[in-house]
Design an enzyme around this catalytic site. Structure first.
Site, PDB file in Angstrom:
ATOM      1  N   TYR A 441       1.015  -1.276  -0.058  1.00 40.83           N
ATOM      2  CA  TYR A 441       0.234   0.258   0.205  1.00 40.83           C
ATOM      3  C   TYR A 441       0.666   1.076   0.120  1.00 40.83           C
ATOM      4  O   TYR A 441       1.964   1.110   0.093  1.00 40.83           O
ATOM      5  CB  TYR A 441      -1.389  -0.103   0.606  1.00 40.83           C
ATOM      6  N   GLU A 442      -0.083   2.770  -0.391  1.00 41.91           N
ATOM      7  CA  GLU A 442       0.732   3.501  -0.558  1.00 41.91           C
ATOM      8  C   GLU A 442       1.804   3.990  -1.419  1.00 41.91           C
ATOM      9  O   GLU A 442       2.372   4.494  -1.648  1.00 41.91           O
ATOM     10  CB  GLU A 442       1.407   4.037   1.025  1.00 41.91           C
ATOM     11  N   GLY A 443       1.246   2.689  -2.449  1.00 41.37           N
ATOM     12  CA  GLY A 443       2.335   3.172  -4.062  1.00 41.37           C
ATOM     13  C   GLY A 443       3.405   1.723  -4.007  1.00 41.37           C
ATOM     14  O   GLY A 443       4.209   1.276  -2.834  1.00 41.37           O
TER      15      GLY A 443
END
Length: 590
Positions: A441-443
Site C-alpha cells: 500500500y501507499e504505492g
C-alpha cells in the site's frame, strides 16, 4: 506474547550524537523556542511508556478479534477505543502538526522516532492516527484558511480522524481513470458520488467524525491525471461554529478480510451525493494529495522498521534463553545440558542482519526527517531547495527499502524461533503478516523503484543523486573515517551504474523497469553504508564512555560492511545483464 520496549537509548544516540539534532533545532527559528534536547528526551520517554504499556498489549488480541463490520458500522477490537481516548489526551496525533491550529509543532526528526515506536507496538492501531496526521498535512498545505480553521483543531486533538480516498476497483496506480464525480452546487460546495476501496480507517468507532480526502473529477475535467481534483468530505457535516450537524451521504459498504493488520479497518466507502469542499485548485488535486501520499510513504516505510525492531527484540530474547546443542567450539554454558542458540553462527547471522538493517533504517529515517525539517523550517532558500531535492530523491527509497528489508528481518526473527515462530502466541507470525502489506500500500514497492530510477535519477539527469553522493564523499574524505575506502567504492559504483543506466535508457526504455528494483536496493545499501560509517565514527570516539553500547555499534558496523554491503555486487551484476532476458517469452509461454 513478548513485550515491546521502545529502543529509546538508540534513538537518542541517532538524534543527539549522530545528527546533533538539538543544534539544528536551535538554529531554525520556528523550532528554537519549541524543542531542545531535554524536551525531545521527555517526549521519547513518555512515548515509550504509551506505546509499550498502553498500545502494545492490544496487538495480539486486536489481531485475533479484528475490526468488525455490521450494517455499515465498524467496531474496533476490545480495548482500542479506551486506549485511543488515553492516546489522544497526550496530543500524539498532532505531535508534528501546525501549532497555529493546535498541533505541537515538533520536528519530523523526532516524529519519526515516535512513529517507529507506534508501528513496533501495534501496526493496526498506528494506522488510525497515521492517516489523520497525513490528512492534516494536506489540509494545512492546500486548503483555504476557513477549512483549516474549522477542521484542523479537532483533527490534531484526535476527536476527528482523517482518511485518504484514492483507489477505485478499476483504478489503483493509474488514478487518471477514476470515475468518482464532483458536481458544483450553488452554495460553493460540491456533490461527490462514487465508490472507493482499500480505505484505511474509512469507518471506525474511535472518533466522533472522520474527514475523508477524496479524489474526484469535475464535469469539465480534462482526461487523465490532470483532471483530478481533491475534496474534503466529512462523515458528519460540520456547522460554522465547529459543532456537528447532520450525517453526510457517506457510508461504509464493507471491510476487507486481510492477511494482516486485521484490527485496522480497510473499507469500501460509498459517496452518494455527499457534500464536499474543494481543497486547492480545480484539476490539481493529485499534486495536493501527494503532500499526504509522500508523508504516508515515509510513515509506511517506518512501519517496516518498527515491525523489524519488534521481531528483533523477541528473537534476541528467545535466542538467549533457548538451549539446543553445543557451540561449534565447545560447551559455553557448561552448567546446562546444551548452549543457548545465540552461540550458533547461523543464528548470529540472522540476528546481526536484523540488527544492522533495523538500526541502519532508523538512522536513514532520521536523515530523511532532518531534510524534511530543513525544507520546512530553514530560513535559507538554498538550504530549503537542497533539502527538498533530497526528500524527493530519498522518499521512494525509504518507503520501499525499509519495507522490503523489514519483511526480511521479520522472517529472520520467525526463523530464529523455529517452530515457535510459526505459532500465534509467540507473535512472530503476526509480524510477518502485518509487515507484508507495507510493500504494497501507499504505492507498491515496484512503483517506488520506477519513481526513483525513472523520475528522480534518469529524468533528473542525476542532479539530486550527485548532491547526495557529494555529501557522502565529503564525509568519507574526513580524517579517521574507518570505512572510508569501502564507502567511496560503493558510491562510485552507484554513480557509474546510474550513468550507465542513463545511457541505456536513451535507446531502450525497458531498461528502467528491468533495473529499477535492484537499483533501489543497491541505492539503499549504499545509503545505509553512509549512515553506518557515521554511526561508527561517533561510536569509536566515545567507546571508553560505554563499552557495551558503543562497542556493539562498532561491531555491528563491521558486520554491515563485511556481510551486508557486498550485496551491491550481485545487484550491480544483475542490473548490467540488461532487460533482454525479460522478453525471451511471449505471453502464452509463461
Amino acid at each position: 506474547m513478548p513485550e515491546f520496549n521502545a529502543p529509546v537509548r538508540d534513538m537518542r544516540f541517532v538524534l543527539h550524537e549522530v545528527f546533533d539534532a538539538p543544534a539544528l533545532w536551535a538554529r531554525l527559528p520556528a523550532l528554537a523556542e519549541t524543542v531542545d534536547a531535554s524536551t525531545a528526551d521527555a517526549i521519547l520517554e513518555e512515548a515509550a511508556k504509551v506505546t509499550g504499556q498502553l498500545i502494545a498489549p492490544l496487538n495480539r488480541s486486536g489481531d485475533e478479534e479484528g475490526a468488525q463490520w455490521h450494517a455499515g458500522q465498524v467496531s474496533t477490537p476490545a480495548g482500542f477505543k479506551q486506549a485511543y481516548a488515553t492516546y489522544i489526551e497526550g496530543g500524539w496525533v498532532g505531535l508534528s502538526g501546525n501549532d497555529q491550529f493546535g498541533g505541537m509543532g515538533m520536528p519530523k526528526m523526532l516524529a519519526v522516532q515516535f512513529e517507529e515506536m507506534l508501528y513496533g507496538a501495534n501496526s493496526s492501531f498506528a494506522l488510525y492516527s497515521a492517516l489523520s496526521s497525513g490528512a492534516c498535512l494536506a489540509i494545512d498545505a492546500h486548503a483555504s484558511e476557513a477549512l483549516k480553521s474549522l477542521y484542523l483543531p479537532p483533527m490534531y486533538e484526535g476527536r476527528w480522524a482523517g482518511s485518504m480516498c484514492l483507489t477505485e476497483a478499476h483504478a489503483g496506480t493509474d488514478l487518471g481513470i477514476i470515475r468518482t464525480r464532483a458536481e458544483p452546487k450553488a452554495d460553493g460546495s460540491f456533490s461527490i458520488s462514487g465508490s472507493k476501496i482499500f480505505i484505511t480507517g474509512g469507518e471506525q468507532d474511535l472518533t466522533e467524525n472522520i474527514i475523508h480526502l477524496v479524489l474526484a473529477k469535475l464535469p469539465d475535467a480534462p482526461a487523465g491525471p490532470k483532471g483530478i481534483s481533491l475534496f474534503l468530505v466529512p462523515k458528519i457535516c460540520v456547522n460554522a461554529d465547529g459543532s456537528l450537524a447532520e450525517a453526510n451521504a457517506v457510508t461504509c459498504g464493507s471491510i476487507e478480510h486481510k492477511m494482516g493488520i486485521k484490527a485496522s479497518a480497510t473499507c469500501v466507502m460509498n459517496f452518494d451525493g455527499a457534500s464536499g469542499w474543494l481543497i486547492g485548485e480545480a484539476h490539481k488535486g493529485l499534486a495536493a494529495m501527494f503532500t499526504m501520499m509522500n508523508y504516508e510513504r515515509l510513515s509506511i516505510g517506518i512501519q517496516g522498521i518498527g515491525c523489524a525492531q519488534a521481531s528483533y527484540q523477541s528473537a534476541v530474547a528467545y535466542a538467549r534463553e533457548r538451549i539446543q546443542s553445543r557451540a561449534p567450539t565447545g560447551a559455553v554454558a557448561k552448567d546446562k545440558i546444551a548452549d543457548p542458540i545465540i552461540v550458533h553462527p547461523d543464528v548470529r547471522r540472522m540476528l546481526l542482519s536484523m540488527k544492522s538493517m533495523t538500526e541502519g533504517g532508523r538512522a536513514f529515517a532520521s536523515y530523511v526527517g532532518q531534510q524534511l525539517d530543513l525544507a520546512k523550517f530553514s530560513d535559507d532558500a538554498q538550504e530549503r531547495q537542497d533539502a527538498q531535492s533530497l526528500v524527493a530523491l530519498l522518499t521512494p527509497v525509504a518507503k520501499a527499502f525499509f519495507t522490503d528489508t523489514g519483511l526480511e528481518s521479520c522472517i529472520h526473527g520467525q526463523q530464529v524461533l523455529g517452530g515457535h515462530g510459526y505459532i500465534r502466541e509467540w507473535g512472530q507470525e503476526q509480524l510477518v503478516r502485518d509487515v507484508r502489506i507495507a510493500q504494497i500500500y501507499e504505492g507498491t514497492n515496484g512503483i517506488q523503484a520506477l519513481d526513483l530510477l525513472g523520475r528522480k535519477v534518469v529524468m533528473d539527469k542525476g542532479v539530486a543523486l550527485r548532491q547526495f553522493t557529494a555529501e557522502i564523499r565529503t564525509f568519507a574524505d574526513q580524517p579517521n573515517v574507518t570505512y572510508s575506502a569501502q564507502l567511496l567504492d560503493a558510491v562510485e559504483r552507484l554513480e557509474n551504474l546510474s550513468d550507465w543506466l542513463q545511457e541505456r535508457a536513451d535507446s531502450n526504455r525497458n531498461e528502467i523497469g528491468a533495473a529499477s528494483v535492484e537499483y533501489l536496493h543497491l541505492f539503499g545499501y549504499v545509503a545505509y553504508a553512509y549512515l553506518w560509517a557515521r554511526m561508527a565514527h561517533v561510536a569509536e570516539s566515545k567507546r571508553t564512555e560505554d563499552e557495551t553500547f558503543y562497542g556493539a555499534k562498532i561491531a555491528t558496523a563491521q558486520f554491515y560492511f563485511s556481510r551486508m554491503l557486498p550485496r551491491i555486487l550481485s545487484l550491480e551484476h544483475s542490473i548490467r545483464a540488461g532487460s533482454e532476458s525479460l522478453y525471451g517469452l511471449n505471453a502464452e509461454q509463461f
